[in-house]
Design a protein around this motif. Structure first.
Motif, PDB file in Angstrom:
ATOM      1  N   ARG A 107       0.875  -1.213  -0.100  1.00 34.64           N
ATOM      2  CA  ARG A 107      -0.044  -0.003   0.057  1.00 34.64           C
ATOM      3  C   ARG A 107       0.671   1.316   0.133  1.00 34.64           C
ATOM      4  N   LYS A 108       0.477   2.148  -0.729  1.00 37.57           N
ATOM      5  CA  LYS A 108       1.199   3.843  -0.760  1.00 37.57           C
ATOM      6  C   LYS A 108       1.237   4.280   0.675  1.00 37.57           C
ATOM      7  N   TRP A 109       2.529   4.734   0.926  1.00 37.24           N
ATOM      8  CA  TRP A 109       2.579   5.300   2.459  1.00 37.24           C
ATOM      9  C   TRP A 109       2.380   4.197   3.446  1.00 37.24           C
ATOM     10  N   LYS A 110       2.670   3.051   3.027  1.00 46.48           N
ATOM     11  CA  LYS A 110       2.883   2.086   4.432  1.00 46.48           C
ATOM     12  C   LYS A 110       4.057   1.414   4.207  1.00 46.48           C
ATOM     13  N   GLY A 111       4.052   0.111   4.048  1.00 44.01           N
ATOM     14  CA  GLY A 111       5.454  -0.789   3.803  1.00 44.01           C
ATOM     15  C   GLY A 111       5.515  -1.191   5.412  1.00 44.01           C
ATOM     16  N   THR A 112       6.893  -1.859   5.055  1.00 47.95           N
ATOM     17  CA  THR A 112       7.487  -2.601   6.379  1.00 47.95           C
ATOM     18  C   THR A 112       7.919  -1.577   7.581  1.00 47.95           C
ATOM     19  N   HIS A 113       8.643  -0.587   7.287  1.00 47.59           N
ATOM     20  CA  HIS A 113       9.127   0.451   8.062  1.00 47.59           C
ATOM     21  C   HIS A 113       7.918   1.050   9.060  1.00 47.59           C
ATOM     22  N   LEU A 269       6.207  -8.708  25.302  1.00 45.35           N
ATOM     23  CA  LEU A 269       7.129  -7.927  24.500  1.00 45.35           C
ATOM     24  C   LEU A 269       8.672  -7.870  25.235  1.00 45.35           C
ATOM     25  N   PHE A 270       8.750  -8.024  26.579  1.00 43.90           N
ATOM     26  CA  PHE A 270       9.653  -8.117  27.330  1.00 43.90           C
ATOM     27  C   PHE A 270      10.718  -8.982  26.850  1.00 43.90           C
ATOM     28  N   SER A 271      10.401 -10.468  26.607  1.00 43.56           N
ATOM     29  CA  SER A 271      11.172 -11.523  26.076  1.00 43.56           C
ATOM     30  C   SER A 271      11.351 -11.414  24.663  1.00 43.56           C
ATOM     31  N   GLY A 272      10.840 -10.622  23.878  1.00 47.87           N
ATOM     32  CA  GLY A 272      11.190 -10.347  22.483  1.00 47.87           C
ATOM     33  C   GLY A 272      10.168 -11.089  21.469  1.00 47.87           C
ATOM     34  N   VAL A 273       9.839 -10.154  20.567  1.00 46.61           N
ATOM     35  CA  VAL A 273       8.826 -10.560  19.689  1.00 46.61           C
ATOM     36  C   VAL A 273       9.381 -10.414  18.034  1.00 46.61           C
ATOM     37  N   ASP A 274       9.403 -11.744  17.586  1.00 43.98           N
ATOM     38  CA  ASP A 274       9.954 -11.584  16.041  1.00 43.98           C
ATOM     39  C   ASP A 274       8.971 -11.267  15.078  1.00 43.98           C
ATOM     40  N   PHE A 275       9.056 -10.318  14.399  1.00 43.65           N
ATOM     41  CA  PHE A 275       7.947  -9.703  13.746  1.00 43.65           C
ATOM     42  C   PHE A 275       8.741  -8.962  12.462  1.00 43.65           C
ATOM     43  N   LEU A 276       8.336  -9.397  11.350  1.00 40.81           N
ATOM     44  CA  LEU A 276       8.903  -8.412  10.031  1.00 40.81           C
ATOM     45  C   LEU A 276      10.431  -8.478   9.934  1.00 40.81           C
ATOM     46  N   GLY A 277      11.273  -9.467  10.367  1.00 39.78           N
ATOM     47  CA  GLY A 277      12.658  -9.620  10.190  1.00 39.78           C
ATOM     48  C   GLY A 277      13.176  -8.958  11.411  1.00 39.78           C
ATOM     49  N   TRP A 278      12.379  -8.379  12.366  1.00 37.86           N
ATOM     50  CA  TRP A 278      13.045  -8.123  13.602  1.00 37.86           C
ATOM     51  C   TRP A 278      12.724  -8.454  14.871  1.00 37.86           C
ATOM     52  N   VAL A 279      13.386  -8.615  15.744  1.00 37.63           N
ATOM     53  CA  VAL A 279      13.153  -8.946  17.134  1.00 37.63           C
ATOM     54  C   VAL A 279      12.898  -7.589  18.110  1.00 37.63           C
ATOM     55  N   HIS A 280      11.733  -7.738  18.502  1.00 46.16           N
ATOM     56  CA  HIS A 280      11.283  -6.326  19.367  1.00 46.16           C
ATOM     57  C   HIS A 280      11.278  -6.530  20.735  1.00 46.16           C
ATOM     58  N   PHE A 281      11.922  -5.360  21.289  1.00 38.68           N
ATOM     59  CA  PHE A 281      11.989  -5.415  22.895  1.00 38.68           C
ATOM     60  C   PHE A 281      11.341  -4.197  23.039  1.00 38.68           C
ATOM     61  N   PRO A 282      11.117  -3.941  24.611  1.00 38.73           N
ATOM     62  CA  PRO A 282      10.408  -2.532  24.714  1.00 38.73           C
ATOM     63  C   PRO A 282      11.183  -1.492  24.479  1.00 38.73           C
ATOM     64  N   HIS A 283      12.542  -1.429  24.504  1.00 40.62           N
ATOM     65  CA  HIS A 283      13.278  -0.102  24.412  1.00 40.62           C
ATOM     66  C   HIS A 283      14.062  -0.182  22.895  1.00 40.62           C
ATOM     67  N   HIS A 284      14.086  -1.260  22.119  1.00 43.72           N
ATOM     68  CA  HIS A 284      15.011  -1.484  21.043  1.00 43.72           C
ATOM     69  C   HIS A 284      14.369  -2.583  20.191  1.00 43.72           C
ATOM     70  N   ARG A 285      15.060  -2.655  18.987  1.00 44.18           N
ATOM     71  CA  ARG A 285      14.699  -3.810  18.163  1.00 44.18           C
ATOM     72  C   ARG A 285      16.004  -4.358  17.523  1.00 44.18           C
ATOM     73  N   VAL A 286      16.254  -5.562  17.366  1.00 46.33           N
ATOM     74  CA  VAL A 286      17.432  -6.253  16.849  1.00 46.33           C
ATOM     75  C   VAL A 286      17.116  -7.073  15.638  1.00 46.33           C
ATOM     76  N   LEU A 287      18.229  -7.056  14.656  1.00 47.31           N
ATOM     77  CA  LEU A 287      17.672  -7.694  13.393  1.00 47.31           C
ATOM     78  C   LEU A 287      17.838  -9.228  13.765  1.00 47.31           C
ATOM     79  N   ARG A 288      17.020  -9.913  13.069  1.00 47.42           N
ATOM     80  CA  ARG A 288      16.857 -11.384  13.229  1.00 47.42           C
ATOM     81  C   ARG A 288      18.035 -12.123  12.849  1.00 47.42           C
ATOM     82  N   THR A 289      18.730 -13.208  13.728  1.00 45.98           N
ATOM     83  CA  THR A 289      20.028 -13.852  13.125  1.00 45.98           C
ATOM     84  C   THR A 289      20.049 -14.166  11.703  1.00 45.98           C
TER      85      THR A 289
END
Length: 335
Positions: A107-113, A269-289
């Motif tokens: 969709r226009k103006w949407k996307g992964t980011h 969320l504290f334990s990390g959620v894998d969504f759209l290529g990233w692992v999400h935490f409360p204060h940050h996200r890291v790229l999936r291995t």
């Protein structure tokens, strides 16, 4: 917005505009050059076939890609792909205006980011700025494109009050593809081809029924969908457990879809959620291995400036300082 008419889709003016959009980045391809050699004759011929309902969609050229997982792509002829663009440019604005805000794929103006940013925003709201436990239900639809029921899709399109000629045209495109060569004969009206531009719009129209149900019947306030991946957030784990049961029933009974059994999770969320290529935490996200390994492999195979720029742009959307440094250094050395 007024309901679009078939005359708008098949008009010579729209076909010419669609050709201009389709041509971008394809001018050197042999089949495109051959079509362009007699462009007006080809467009007028297509227009007449559509007007007289003599149009028949051609076959597909199948090939496999890894993006990142193996996918089977079906490529239509130039003539048919031109029609896909003509359909898309008229119907996209109409359908897009009906979709929920938090549907982010194609969709226009949407996307992964933007989906990632929305995930972070929802995480903060549900956790009340990390003062409460935020639970996340994460699901993935099994064999998404291959499982789309064409008959259900056509009925969904009819519910949007499109005129009979537009439905006729969409049926020609939808029924041009059959996955019965992969699955059982009983499933011959299953699936949409990954290579069609129209498929991106049609799967969103298909899933919009689910999106609307989640928002208005399930009353899930914090819901995000990107293609076949979706998440629902809540402070109460039991609510998500009950939601999962209802989601499974709705998808199976109404859309003939199933969740991937190995890709269902309810975690904090504290334990990390894998969504759209990233692992999400409360204060940050890291790229999936797995994504990191794929990135370094691609950089070695294709060490072009565009590849480095693309990945450095991607990494800016997470906590990846330690990853950016070796990539920037490697690029400087290879340049």
């Amino acid at each position: 917005m007024n309901t679009p008419k078939s005359e708008e889709i098949i008009s010579v003016e729209n076909l010419l505009l669609a050709w201009k959009e389709f041509l971008a980045g394809k001018k050197k391809r042999k089949d495109v050059q051959e079509f362009q050699l007699h462009l007006m004759d080809n467009i007028l011929s297509l227009h007449q076939d559509l007007k007289n309902k003599a149009y028949r969609h051609g076959g597909y050229h199948a090939f496999n890609i890894s993006d990142p997982k193996p996918r089977n792509i079906h490529k239509a002829t130039v003539r048919d792909r031109l029609l896909h663009h003509a359909i898309y440019r008229i119907l996209y604005p109409y359908f897009d205006a009906k979709f929920i805000f938090d549907s982010y794929s194609c969709r226009k103006w949407k996307g992964t980011h933007r989906a990632l940013d929305r995930f972070r925003e929802f995480g903060r709201k549900v956790s009340a700025n990390n003062t409460k436990t935020a639970w996340v239900l994460k699901c993935d639809i099994r064999k998404f494109f291959a499982s789309i029921d064409q008959k259900i899709l056509i009925e969904i399109l009819k519910s949007h009050r499109l005129d009979a000629d537009t439905i006729w045209l969409l049926e020609r495109v939808i029924k041009s593809f059959s996955s019965n060569h992969i699955y059982a004969m009983a499933d011959m009206w299953k699936g949409l081809p990954l290579g069609n531009l129209t498929s991106q719009l049609l799967v969103n129209a298909y899933m919009d029924w689910f999106d609307q149900w989640v928002k208005h019947r399930l009353r899930a306030r914090y819901y995000i969908r990107y293609a076949d991946d979706f998440v629902i957030m809540n402070t109460d784990k039991s609510v998500l457990e009950e939601s999962l049961v209802q989601v499974q029933f709705f998808l199976k009974d109404n859309l003939a879809l199933e969740l991937h059994p190995n890709k269902i999770s309810i975690t904090t969320l504290f334990s990390g959620v894998d969504f759209l290529g990233w692992v999400h935490f409360p204060h940050h996200r890291v790229l999936r291995t797995v994504a990191k390994r794929r990135m370094f492999k691609n950089l070695k195979i294709n060490p072009k400036k565009e590849t480095f720029t693309s990945y450095l742009g991607l990494l800016k959307h997470g906590n990846t300082y330690l990853l950016q440094q070796p990539i920037a250094k490697y690029y400087a050395q290879s340049g």
